[in-house]
Design a protein around this motif. Sequence first.
Motif, mmCIF file in Angstrom:
data_model
loop_
_atom_site.group_PDB
_atom_site.id
_atom_site.type_symbol
_atom_site.label_atom_id
_atom_site.label_comp_id
_atom_site.label_asym_id
_atom_site.label_seq_id
_atom_site.Cartn_x
_atom_site.Cartn_y
_atom_site.Cartn_z
ATOM 1 N N VAL A 146 -27.254 -8.219 -43.932
ATOM 2 C CA VAL A 146 -27.475 -6.780 -44.075
ATOM 3 C C VAL A 146 -27.583 -6.449 -45.558
ATOM 4 C CG1 VAL A 146 -25.003 -6.251 -44.049
ATOM 5 C CG2 VAL A 146 -26.634 -4.485 -43.418
ATOM 6 N N VAL A 147 -28.488 -5.545 -45.879
ATOM 7 C CA VAL A 147 -28.619 -5.020 -47.240
ATOM 8 C C VAL A 147 -27.844 -3.713 -47.271
ATOM 9 C CG1 VAL A 147 -30.179 -4.197 -49.039
ATOM 10 C CG2 VAL A 147 -30.884 -6.077 -47.540
ATOM 11 N N PHE A 192 -25.089 1.948 -38.381
ATOM 12 C CA PHE A 192 -24.146 1.764 -37.276
ATOM 13 C C PHE A 192 -22.718 1.488 -37.750
ATOM 14 C CE2 PHE A 192 -21.945 -1.462 -34.664
ATOM 15 C CZ PHE A 192 -21.613 -0.664 -33.577
ATOM 16 N N PHE A 193 -22.562 0.568 -38.669
ATOM 17 C CA PHE A 193 -21.214 0.164 -39.068
ATOM 18 C C PHE A 193 -20.464 1.262 -39.825
ATOM 19 C CE2 PHE A 193 -23.238 -4.092 -38.656
ATOM 20 C CZ PHE A 193 -22.403 -4.598 -37.670
ATOM 21 N N ALA A 194 -21.186 2.226 -40.357
ATOM 22 C CA ALA A 194 -20.539 3.307 -41.109
ATOM 23 C C ALA A 194 -20.086 4.451 -40.220
ATOM 24 C CB ALA A 194 -21.483 3.843 -42.183
ATOM 25 N N PHE A 195 -20.494 4.437 -38.960
ATOM 26 C CA PHE A 195 -20.145 5.547 -38.072
ATOM 27 C C PHE A 195 -18.672 5.480 -37.682
ATOM 28 C CE2 PHE A 195 -19.666 7.349 -33.770
ATOM 29 C CZ PHE A 195 -20.027 8.659 -34.045
ATOM 30 N N PRO A 200 -28.206 1.454 -46.854
ATOM 31 C CA PRO A 200 -27.546 1.631 -48.156
ATOM 32 C C PRO A 200 -26.219 2.372 -48.097
ATOM 33 C CG PRO A 200 -29.883 2.128 -48.315
ATOM 34 C CD PRO A 200 -29.584 1.957 -46.860
ATOM 35 N N TYR A 201 -25.989 3.116 -47.038
ATOM 36 C CA TYR A 201 -24.741 3.866 -46.905
ATOM 37 C C TYR A 201 -23.526 2.944 -46.825
ATOM 38 C CZ TYR A 201 -21.752 7.748 -45.315
ATOM 39 O OH TYR A 201 -20.774 8.704 -45.203
ATOM 40 N N TYR A 202 -23.759 1.688 -46.390
ATOM 41 C CA TYR A 202 -22.649 0.753 -46.214
ATOM 42 C C TYR A 202 -21.902 0.466 -47.521
ATOM 43 C CZ TYR A 202 -24.683 -0.428 -41.609
ATOM 44 O OH TYR A 202 -25.170 -0.383 -40.324
ATOM 45 N N ARG A 228 -15.583 -2.581 -40.234
ATOM 46 C CA ARG A 228 -16.256 -2.825 -38.952
ATOM 47 C C ARG A 228 -17.130 -4.071 -39.012
ATOM 48 N NH1 ARG A 228 -19.121 2.128 -36.219
ATOM 49 N NH2 ARG A 228 -18.995 0.711 -34.438
ATOM 50 N N MET A 229 -17.755 -4.318 -40.157
ATOM 51 C CA MET A 229 -18.534 -5.545 -40.288
ATOM 52 C C MET A 229 -17.640 -6.770 -40.232
ATOM 53 S SD MET A 229 -21.765 -5.010 -42.877
ATOM 54 C CE MET A 229 -21.018 -3.962 -44.101
ATOM 55 N N LYS A 230 -16.490 -6.688 -40.866
ATOM 56 C CA LYS A 230 -15.556 -7.814 -40.845
ATOM 57 C C LYS A 230 -15.082 -8.096 -39.432
ATOM 58 C CE LYS A 230 -13.100 -11.037 -42.741
ATOM 59 N NZ LYS A 230 -13.753 -12.230 -43.338
ATOM 60 N N GLU A 231 -14.881 -7.057 -38.647
ATOM 61 C CA GLU A 231 -14.417 -7.233 -37.276
ATOM 62 C C GLU A 231 -15.526 -7.697 -36.334
ATOM 63 O OE1 GLU A 231 -12.937 -3.402 -36.288
ATOM 64 O OE2 GLU A 231 -11.247 -3.478 -37.699
#
Length: 291
Positions: free
Chosen positions: A6-7, A38-41, A82-84, A93-96
């Motif tokens: 992911v960027v 998605f991951f930032a929600f 880019p929000y990530y 959430r990405m780690k999980e």
Amino acid sequence: MLPDFVVIGAFKAGSTSLHHYFGQHPSVFMTKVKEPNFFAFDSKNKAHAGMNRQQFMVTHLAEYESLFDDARVDQIKGEVSPYYLYSSVALQRMKETVPEIKIIACLRNPVGRAYSHYLMRLRSGKETKSPEEAFSEDAFWVKASLYADAIQSYQKIFDQDQLKFVLFDDLINDPQTLMSELFSFIGVDPTFQVNTDYRFNPGGTLKLPWLHHGLSALKRIPGLRRYTPPFIRNRLARIRDKNLAPAEVLSMDVQQQWLKYYRDDISRVQDILHLDLSGWLKIKKPKNQAM
């Protein structure tokens, strides 16, 4: 299916170009829509829950996985949001969810990035003040040029071999070499030659405001971004880009004012990443056009 890489940003630092350049590689699958976020929600965040689907296009895991349904089994899958970079929720959430994911961030000179972000807000009507008047340490578009804390947060959670921090200047000055480096990082053929003739999502000021606002209104139609074929979206984006004229260059006085705010963070980033960022500390003489 879930992404292999992911960027994560930064804003106004070439993420749209990276989305398209990665998508040219036959061994890479990119989501049809850039910035699913998605991951930032955060469902517990009332502000997130109240936002329209323009900001958070997918909010459930199954819905997110469906974005990768068309990928071949032999392709490396990626997305750009880019929000990530600025989201502690995305980080966790990405780690999980995808603990082995590869993460790429493209960092831009903080003053130049902030000015480009300001111009985008000016075009959208969210900003009406001059750069001097609009600059506030509380404004998100100003704080989005502070990278050090975000970098360290990712370094604490993910292994170093999962992280790749690159510079916007390298993307502009030598995109082929940078993309070769990034292709190698995600594990695909690094010799593939990318067509970099077109610069995606440039900055500037509006020639025809009505055209820009009309195209922006189309983007806000629910589901349009997700279900419109990429070639149509790209054609509309090029019409939008041709409607931009070079912006006035940020004055040296304002550059100095903004640089004073970013100087300490630049020094921290330089130490953290062991990069020479001395160019970010220089005041540039005005030229005929801004980035």
